[in-house]
Design a protein around this motif. Structure first.
Motif, PDB file in Angstrom:
ATOM      1  N   ASP A  84      23.463  33.062  31.842  1.00 19.04           N
ATOM      2  CA  ASP A  84      24.502  33.902  32.432  1.00 19.04           C
ATOM      3  C   ASP A  84      23.824  35.071  33.136  1.00 19.04           C
ATOM      4  O   ASP A  84      23.400  36.048  32.504  1.00 19.04           O
ATOM      5  N   THR A  85      23.703  34.959  34.452  1.00 18.66           N
ATOM      6  CA  THR A  85      22.984  35.980  35.212  1.00 18.66           C
ATOM      7  C   THR A  85      23.741  37.298  35.312  1.00 18.66           C
ATOM      8  O   THR A  85      23.172  38.312  35.718  1.00 18.66           O
ATOM      9  N   SER A  86      25.027  37.293  34.943  1.00 22.69           N
ATOM     10  CA  SER A  86      25.794  38.539  34.982  1.00 22.69           C
ATOM     11  C   SER A  86      25.528  39.402  33.756  1.00 22.69           C
ATOM     12  O   SER A  86      25.939  40.555  33.699  1.00 22.69           O
ATOM     13  N   SER A  87      24.834  38.838  32.776  1.00 22.19           N
ATOM     14  CA  SER A  87      24.534  39.571  31.549  1.00 22.19           C
ATOM     15  C   SER A  87      23.309  40.457  31.736  1.00 22.19           C
ATOM     16  O   SER A  87      22.483  40.232  32.626  1.00 22.19           O
ATOM     17  N   ASP A  88      23.202  41.470  30.875  1.00 19.52           N
ATOM     18  CA  ASP A  88      22.041  42.359  30.910  1.00 19.52           C
ATOM     19  C   ASP A  88      20.882  41.804  30.084  1.00 19.52           C
ATOM     20  O   ASP A  88      19.841  42.445  29.973  1.00 19.52           O
ATOM     21  N   HIS A  89      21.057  40.621  29.489  1.00 17.40           N
ATOM     22  CA  HIS A  89      20.044  40.071  28.590  1.00 17.40           C
ATOM     23  C   HIS A  89      19.591  38.691  29.073  1.00 17.40           C
ATOM     24  O   HIS A  89      19.568  37.729  28.308  1.00 17.40           O
ATOM     25  N   VAL A  90      19.234  38.602  30.337  1.00 17.43           N
ATOM     26  CA  VAL A  90      18.825  37.326  30.914  1.00 17.43           C
ATOM     27  C   VAL A  90      17.557  36.806  30.248  1.00 17.43           C
ATOM     28  O   VAL A  90      17.458  35.621  29.896  1.00 17.43           O
ATOM     29  N   ALA A  91      16.570  37.677  30.057  1.00 16.81           N
ATOM     30  CA  ALA A  91      15.306  37.261  29.441  1.00 16.81           C
ATOM     31  C   ALA A  91      15.529  36.763  28.016  1.00 16.81           C
ATOM     32  O   ALA A  91      14.940  35.765  27.593  1.00 16.81           O
ATOM     33  N   LEU A  92      16.396  37.445  27.269  1.00 17.06           N
ATOM     34  CA  LEU A  92      16.686  37.041  25.893  1.00 17.06           C
ATOM     35  C   LEU A  92      17.371  35.676  25.863  1.00 17.06           C
ATOM     36  O   LEU A  92      17.060  34.830  25.010  1.00 17.06           O
ATOM     37  N   GLN A  93      18.295  35.453  26.800  1.00 20.95           N
ATOM     38  CA  GLN A  93      18.948  34.148  26.893  1.00 20.95           C
ATOM     39  C   GLN A  93      17.913  33.046  27.161  1.00 20.95           C
ATOM     40  O   GLN A  93      17.968  31.968  26.565  1.00 20.95           O
ATOM     41  N   PHE A  94      16.979  33.348  28.055  1.00 23.26           N
ATOM     42  CA  PHE A  94      15.935  32.383  28.398  1.00 23.26           C
ATOM     43  C   PHE A  94      15.114  32.023  27.157  1.00 23.26           C
ATOM     44  O   PHE A  94      14.824  30.838  26.908  1.00 23.26           O
ATOM     45  N   VAL A  95      14.754  33.025  26.376  1.00 17.61           N
ATOM     46  CA  VAL A  95      13.947  32.801  25.172  1.00 17.61           C
ATOM     47  C   VAL A  95      14.719  31.970  24.147  1.00 17.61           C
ATOM     48  O   VAL A  95      14.183  31.031  23.541  1.00 17.61           O
ATOM     49  N   ILE A  96      16.000  32.310  23.929  1.00 20.39           N
ATOM     50  CA  ILE A  96      16.809  31.586  22.948  1.00 20.39           C
ATOM     51  C   ILE A  96      16.969  30.123  23.337  1.00 20.39           C
ATOM     52  O   ILE A  96      16.748  29.214  22.525  1.00 20.39           O
ATOM     53  N   LEU A  97      17.340  29.891  24.590  1.00 21.74           N
ATOM     54  CA  LEU A  97      17.520  28.508  25.052  1.00 21.74           C
ATOM     55  C   LEU A  97      16.198  27.746  25.034  1.00 21.74           C
ATOM     56  O   LEU A  97      16.156  26.566  24.654  1.00 21.74           O
ATOM     57  N   GLY A  98      15.148  28.413  25.432  1.00 18.31           N
ATOM     58  CA  GLY A  98      13.835  27.765  25.425  1.00 18.31           C
ATOM     59  C   GLY A  98      13.378  27.415  24.018  1.00 18.31           C
ATOM     60  O   GLY A  98      12.835  26.333  23.780  1.00 18.31           O
ATOM     61  N   ALA A  99      13.612  28.324  23.067  1.00 20.25           N
ATOM     62  CA  ALA A  99      13.222  28.076  21.680  1.00 20.25           C
ATOM     63  C   ALA A  99      14.000  26.891  21.098  1.00 20.25           C
ATOM     64  O   ALA A  99      13.451  26.092  20.328  1.00 20.25           O
ATOM     65  N   ILE A 100      15.259  26.773  21.466  1.00 18.50           N
ATOM     66  CA  ILE A 100      16.068  25.633  20.996  1.00 18.50           C
ATOM     67  C   ILE A 100      15.501  24.329  21.539  1.00 18.50           C
ATOM     68  O   ILE A 100      15.368  23.334  20.805  1.00 18.50           O
ATOM     69  N   SER A 101      15.157  24.316  22.811  1.00 13.75           N
ATOM     70  CA  SER A 101      14.583  23.116  23.421  1.00 13.75           C
ATOM     71  C   SER A 101      13.262  22.742  22.751  1.00 13.75           C
ATOM     72  O   SER A 101      13.009  21.567  22.451  1.00 13.75           O
ATOM     73  N   VAL A 102      12.422  23.748  22.492  1.00 16.05           N
ATOM     74  CA  VAL A 102      11.137  23.497  21.832  1.00 16.05           C
ATOM     75  C   VAL A 102      11.348  22.951  20.430  1.00 16.05           C
ATOM     76  O   VAL A 102      10.651  22.026  19.992  1.00 16.05           O
ATOM     77  N   ALA A 103      12.316  23.513  19.700  1.00 20.79           N
ATOM     78  CA  ALA A 103      12.595  23.053  18.339  1.00 20.79           C
ATOM     79  C   ALA A 103      13.034  21.589  18.334  1.00 20.79           C
ATOM     80  O   ALA A 103      12.580  20.796  17.496  1.00 20.79           O
ATOM     81  N   LEU A 104      13.908  21.227  19.276  1.00 20.08           N
ATOM     82  CA  LEU A 104      14.361  19.833  19.363  1.00 20.08           C
ATOM     83  C   LEU A 104      13.205  18.899  19.718  1.00 20.08           C
ATOM     84  O   LEU A 104      13.078  17.805  19.153  1.00 20.08           O
ATOM     85  N   ASN A 105      12.356  19.329  20.636  1.00 15.81           N
ATOM     86  CA  ASN A 105      11.195  18.522  21.018  1.00 15.81           C
ATOM     87  C   ASN A 105      10.255  18.325  19.835  1.00 15.81           C
ATOM     88  O   ASN A 105       9.718  17.231  19.619  1.00 15.81           O
ATOM     89  N   THR A 106      10.055  19.411  19.061  1.00 18.50           N
ATOM     90  CA  THR A 106       9.149  19.344  17.918  1.00 18.50           C
ATOM     91  C   THR A 106       9.687  18.400  16.842  1.00 18.50           C
ATOM     92  O   THR A 106       8.939  17.613  16.254  1.00 18.50           O
ATOM     93  N   LEU A 107      10.992  18.461  16.590  1.00 16.49           N
ATOM     94  CA  LEU A 107      11.594  17.564  15.611  1.00 16.49           C
ATOM     95  C   LEU A 107      11.436  16.106  16.044  1.00 16.49           C
ATOM     96  O   LEU A 107      11.139  15.228  15.221  1.00 16.49           O
ATOM     97  N   ALA A 108      11.643  15.841  17.325  1.00 17.80           N
ATOM     98  CA  ALA A 108      11.475  14.475  17.837  1.00 17.80           C
ATOM     99  C   ALA A 108      10.022  14.021  17.683  1.00 17.80           C
ATOM    100  O   ALA A 108       9.761  12.868  17.310  1.00 17.80           O
ATOM    101  N   ASP A 109       9.094  14.923  17.954  1.00 17.77           N
ATOM    102  CA  ASP A 109       7.674  14.585  17.813  1.00 17.77           C
ATOM    103  C   ASP A 109       7.321  14.269  16.359  1.00 17.77           C
ATOM    104  O   ASP A 109       6.530  13.360  16.079  1.00 17.77           O
ATOM    105  N   ILE A 110       7.885  15.030  15.417  1.00 19.65           N
ATOM    106  CA  ILE A 110       7.606  14.797  13.998  1.00 19.65           C
ATOM    107  C   ILE A 110       8.128  13.430  13.564  1.00 19.65           C
ATOM    108  O   ILE A 110       7.481  12.711  12.794  1.00 19.65           O
ATOM    109  N   VAL A 111       9.315  13.063  14.055  1.00 25.86           N
ATOM    110  CA  VAL A 111       9.852  11.735  13.752  1.00 25.86           C
ATOM    111  C   VAL A 111       8.900  10.653  14.264  1.00 25.86           C
ATOM    112  O   VAL A 111       8.631   9.660  13.577  1.00 25.86           O
ATOM    113  N   VAL A 112       8.378  10.847  15.463  1.00 22.82           N
ATOM    114  CA  VAL A 112       7.429   9.893  16.033  1.00 22.82           C
ATOM    115  C   VAL A 112       6.154   9.839  15.196  1.00 22.82           C
ATOM    116  O   VAL A 112       5.579   8.761  14.976  1.00 22.82           O
TER     117      VAL A 112
END
Length: 213
Positions: free
Chosen positions: A141-169
């Protein structure tokens, strides 16, 4: 701060991307077949930490600077590609030496080394930076004052999902390796194949092109 509908779409999309076979999954499978389940899990966690590096760098704008510079992009991908090729060559060489020694095999590199390798391989992959910078901003949401924080949160979620998939593999590849433990020739072939996969991943990274705006 994050729109609920957009967040739901993001979670679903990130999950699909996490379970789609890609370089990260193949790399973890290769490390597991080469050194066992513990090395595969350690590689998964290392990849996760390397991915977080790109998330933080992207939120600070560092990744954008690297991608904008042809010289920096090339240097980063060459170092990362050569590191993967070197690990693949070492894996193949040790597999052949261990098979010839019949019972006097060189021990696995260990979880800590596998973790470190995972961090370096992912952190030096400019394609990961390009992915995060192209994918995550679509849900911020670019209208928010916390764009960088949003980026970090969404990125961390993506990394967590990738890591879980890797562990299953890693667990799946570990079971395959355990089943072949009594067949040294098959173990050698699996390790050589995993080394070849690392070399192919390195060559693929070397051929990566810098995104053009």
């Amino acid at each position: 701060m994050l729109n609920s509908n957009a967040f739901t779409v993001y979670l679903f999309t990130a999950f699909l991307l996490a379970i789609t076979p890609g370089p990260g999954i193949f790399y973890v499978a290769a490390r597991t077949l080469s050194g066992g389940r513990s090395e595969g899990i350690a590689s998964s966690l290392g990849n996760g930490l390397g991915g977080l590096f790109h998330v933080v760098a992207g939120s600070l704008g560092v990744s954008a600077i690297v991608l904008a510079s042809a010289e920096l992009f090339t240097a980063l991908k060459v170092v990362g590609a050569l590191y993967l090729v070197w690990m693949g060559y070492r894996t193949i060489r040790h597999a052949r030496l261990d098979y010839k020694s019949l019972g006097h095999s060189e021990p696995p590199v260990g979880a800590m080394r596998a973790f470190r390798d995972g961090v370096l391989v992912e952190a030096m992959n400019p394609k990961t930076a390009a992915f995060f910078l192209a994918f995550i901003p679509q849900f911020v949401d670019t209208s928010s004052d916390h764009v960088a924080l949003q980026f970090v949160i969404l990125g961390a979620i993506s990394v967590a999902l990738n890591t879980l998939a890797d562990i299953v593999v890693a667990f799946a590849a570990g079971r395959l390796r355990d089943g072949a433990a009594s067949r040294p020739n098959l173990i050698r072939c699996l390790r050589e194949g995993s080394g070849g996969a690392m070399i192919m991943l390195g060559c693929g990274l070397l051929l990566a092109k810098r995104p053009v705006a």
